[in-house]
Scaffold this motif. Structure first.
Motif, PDB file in Angstrom:
ATOM      1  N   ALA A  20      39.862  34.746  55.259  1.00  0.00           N
ATOM      2  CA  ALA A  20      41.232  35.179  55.566  1.00  0.00           C
ATOM      3  C   ALA A  20      42.131  33.954  55.429  1.00  0.00           C
ATOM      4  CB  ALA A  20      41.294  35.753  56.978  1.00  0.00           C
ATOM      5  N   LEU A  21      42.777  33.864  54.301  1.00  0.00           N
ATOM      6  CA  LEU A  21      43.470  32.621  53.948  1.00  0.00           C
ATOM      7  C   LEU A  21      44.737  32.408  54.773  1.00  0.00           C
ATOM      8  CD1 LEU A  21      43.315  32.892  50.043  1.00  0.00           C
ATOM      9  CD2 LEU A  21      41.718  31.735  51.573  1.00  0.00           C
ATOM     10  N   PRO A  22      44.869  31.220  55.394  1.00  0.00           N
ATOM     11  CA  PRO A  22      46.149  30.897  56.028  1.00  0.00           C
ATOM     12  C   PRO A  22      47.144  30.448  54.943  1.00  0.00           C
ATOM     13  CG  PRO A  22      44.530  29.147  56.396  1.00  0.00           C
ATOM     14  CD  PRO A  22      43.853  30.171  55.530  1.00  0.00           C
ATOM     15  N   ASP A  23      48.394  30.475  55.210  1.00  0.00           N
ATOM     16  CA  ASP A  23      49.447  30.005  54.288  1.00  0.00           C
ATOM     17  C   ASP A  23      49.380  30.594  52.877  1.00  0.00           C
ATOM     18  OD1 ASP A  23      50.235  28.294  56.368  1.00  0.00           O
ATOM     19  OD2 ASP A  23      48.761  26.802  55.704  1.00  0.00           O
ATOM     20  N   PRO A  24      49.327  31.922  52.767  1.00  0.00           N
ATOM     21  CA  PRO A  24      49.225  32.502  51.412  1.00  0.00           C
ATOM     22  C   PRO A  24      50.430  32.179  50.534  1.00  0.00           C
ATOM     23  CG  PRO A  24      49.559  34.220  53.078  1.00  0.00           C
ATOM     24  CD  PRO A  24      49.316  32.958  53.813  1.00  0.00           C
ATOM     25  N   ILE A  43      44.895  44.042  44.431  1.00  0.00           N
ATOM     26  CA  ILE A  43      45.133  43.922  45.877  1.00  0.00           C
ATOM     27  C   ILE A  43      45.145  45.305  46.527  1.00  0.00           C
ATOM     28  CG2 ILE A  43      46.474  41.797  45.546  1.00  0.00           C
ATOM     29  CD1 ILE A  43      49.013  43.369  46.246  1.00  0.00           C
ATOM     30  N   GLU A  44      44.756  45.356  47.785  1.00  0.00           N
ATOM     31  CA  GLU A  44      44.868  46.592  48.562  1.00  0.00           C
ATOM     32  C   GLU A  44      45.821  46.329  49.718  1.00  0.00           C
ATOM     33  OE1 GLU A  44      42.206  49.954  50.925  1.00  0.00           O
ATOM     34  OE2 GLU A  44      41.415  47.919  50.778  1.00  0.00           O
ATOM     35  N   ILE A  66      42.109  41.027  46.793  1.00  0.00           N
ATOM     36  CA  ILE A  66      42.718  40.580  48.043  1.00  0.00           C
ATOM     37  C   ILE A  66      43.027  41.810  48.895  1.00  0.00           C
ATOM     38  CG2 ILE A  66      44.722  39.474  49.118  1.00  0.00           C
ATOM     39  CD1 ILE A  66      44.885  37.575  46.784  1.00  0.00           C
ATOM     40  N   GLY A  67      42.506  41.821  50.105  1.00  0.00           N
ATOM     41  CA  GLY A  67      42.810  42.886  51.061  1.00  0.00           C
ATOM     42  C   GLY A  67      43.876  42.404  52.022  1.00  0.00           C
ATOM     43  N   ASN A  90      34.723  36.578  45.067  1.00  0.00           N
ATOM     44  CA  ASN A  90      35.897  37.190  44.421  1.00  0.00           C
ATOM     45  C   ASN A  90      36.742  38.006  45.401  1.00  0.00           C
ATOM     46  OD1 ASN A  90      33.771  39.053  44.657  1.00  0.00           O
ATOM     47  ND2 ASN A  90      34.539  40.312  42.977  1.00  0.00           N
ATOM     48  N   LEU A  91      36.569  37.769  46.699  1.00  0.00           N
ATOM     49  CA  LEU A  91      37.306  38.556  47.701  1.00  0.00           C
ATOM     50  C   LEU A  91      37.925  37.660  48.764  1.00  0.00           C
ATOM     51  CD1 LEU A  91      38.125  41.158  49.168  1.00  0.00           C
ATOM     52  CD2 LEU A  91      35.808  41.288  50.083  1.00  0.00           C
ATOM     53  N   LYS A  92      39.229  37.856  48.982  1.00  0.00           N
ATOM     54  CA  LYS A  92      39.929  37.166  50.073  1.00  0.00           C
ATOM     55  C   LYS A  92      40.727  38.207  50.859  1.00  0.00           C
ATOM     56  CE  LYS A  92      38.509  33.143  48.671  1.00  0.00           C
ATOM     57  NZ  LYS A  92      37.380  32.537  49.386  1.00  0.00           N
ATOM     58  N   LEU A  93      41.074  37.844  52.085  1.00  0.00           N
ATOM     59  CA  LEU A  93      41.862  38.722  52.951  1.00  0.00           C
ATOM     60  C   LEU A  93      43.115  37.984  53.393  1.00  0.00           C
ATOM     61  CD1 LEU A  93      38.930  39.952  55.235  1.00  0.00           C
ATOM     62  CD2 LEU A  93      39.937  41.212  53.316  1.00  0.00           C
ATOM     63  N   LEU A  94      44.166  38.742  53.633  1.00  0.00           N
ATOM     64  CA  LEU A  94      45.399  38.157  54.165  1.00  0.00           C
ATOM     65  C   LEU A  94      45.857  38.958  55.375  1.00  0.00           C
ATOM     66  CD1 LEU A  94      47.555  37.557  50.924  1.00  0.00           C
ATOM     67  CD2 LEU A  94      45.889  36.025  51.982  1.00  0.00           C
TER      68      LEU A  94
END
Ligand SMILES: C[S@@+](CC[C@H](N)C(=O)[O-])C[C@H]1O[C@@H](n2cnc3c(N)ncnc32)[C@H](O)[C@@H]1O
Length: 215
Positions: A20-24, A43-44, A66-67, A90-94
Motif C-alpha cells: 500500500a504505497l504512501p505518497d502516490p 486500476i480498480e 492498482i487497487g 504486479n499489484l499495488k494498493l492505494l
C-alpha cells in the motif's frame, strides 16, 4: 459495505508500505518506475477487500494493477489478501479517494479502469456520487490512454441502467453488455467479494465494457 473501525489500520498500512504505497502523488506520470516495466496499468476504483484485483494480478502477470480503496479499515483486508497471494510484484494498493485520481495519475498513465459493485447511491440527490456519473467518466478519461476502457460489474439494476445511460450520453461505445453474467460465465471471470455474495443468493450480475471515443 459495513465498516468495522480498526484503530490499528493506519499503522498496519504504514508497515506494509511496499504493498500500500504512501505518497502516490510522487509517481504521477512515472508508474513504470514502481513496477520496473512498461506493462499496461489497470486500476480498480473501490477495490474493497481486494479479492478481484489480487486474482487479476495473479492471472495476468504481464499487466500491472492498482487497487484503490478509500477506507483504511477495508484496505487492511486487501493487504491481507495480497500477502496471502504471495505479494504479486504486479499489484499495488492505494488508500486514497478515487475522486482525486488526477492527483496520482496523469493522462495516459492508466490503460483500463475497473469498477466493481460500486456503491449505488440510489437517491436521485446523490446521483453525482455514483462512480459512473459523467463527472467521474470525465475524471477517468483524464487519466486513461486515448480510447481507454471501463469494465463495470454490479448486482444493482438501477445503477446499471443509470450507467448505461450515463456512458452512452458521454459518447462512449458500449461493448459486451450482459444482464446475467453468470449465465454465460466467461472462463476468465474473476469474482469480487460482492459478486460471490450476491450470485450465491441467485441475483443476476450485470456487466459492461465501455470505451471512450478517440480524441
Ligand atoms: C460495495 S463495495 C465493493 C467492493 C468490491 N469492489 C467488490 O466488488 O466486492 C464498494 C467499495 O468502494 C469503496 N469506495 C467508495 N467510494 C470510493 C472512492 N471515492 N474512492 C475509493 N474507494 C471508494 C468503498 O469503501 C467500498 O469498499
Amino acid at each position: 459495505m459495513r465498516l468495522r473501525n480498526k484503530p490499528w489500520a493506519e499503522d498496519f498500512i504504514k508497515t506494509h508500505s511496499t504493498i500500500a504505497l504512501p505518497d502516490p502523488e510522487s509517481y504521477k506520470g512515472n508508474w513504470k518506475s514502481v513496477f520496473n516495466n512498461d506493462n499496461p496499468l489497470h486500476i480498480e476504483v473501490g477495490t474493497g477487500k481486494g479479492q478481484f484485483i489480487t486474482g487479476m494480478a495473479m492471472a495476468n502477470p504481464h499487466i500491472n494493477y492498482i487497487g484503490i480503496e478509500l477506507y483504511g479499515s477495508v484496505l487492511v483486508s486487501a493487504i491481507e489478501n495480497v500477502l496471502e497471494a504471495g505479494t504479486p510484484a504486479n499489484l499495488k494498493l492505494l488508500n486514497v479517494d478515487g475522486s482525486k485520481l488526477k492527483e496520482f495519475f496523469e493522462k495516459g498513465d492508466v490503460d483500463r479502469v475497473y469498477l466493481n459493485f460500486s456503491d449505488p447511491w440510489p437517491k436521485t440527490r446523490h446521483a453525482k456520487r455514483r462512480l459512473t456519473h459523467a463527472n467521474f467518466l470525465r475524471l477517468y478519461e483524464d487519466v486513461l490512454v486515448d480510447q481507454g476502457e471501463i469494465h463495470f460489474k454490479t448486482d444493482n439494476r438501477g445503477l446499471f441502467e443509470f450507467s448505461l445511460v450515463s456512458m452512452s450520453q458521454y459518447g462512449m461505445m458500449l461493448k459486451d453488455v450482459s444482464l446475467d453474467l453468470h449465465a454465460e460465465m466467461p472462463e476468465d471471470n474473476i469474482m469480487t467479494e460482492y459478486e460471490e455474495k450476491f450470485s450465491a443468493k441467485g441475483q443476476p450480475i450485470y456487466r459492461l465494457e465501455a470505451q471512450y471515443k478517440a480524441k
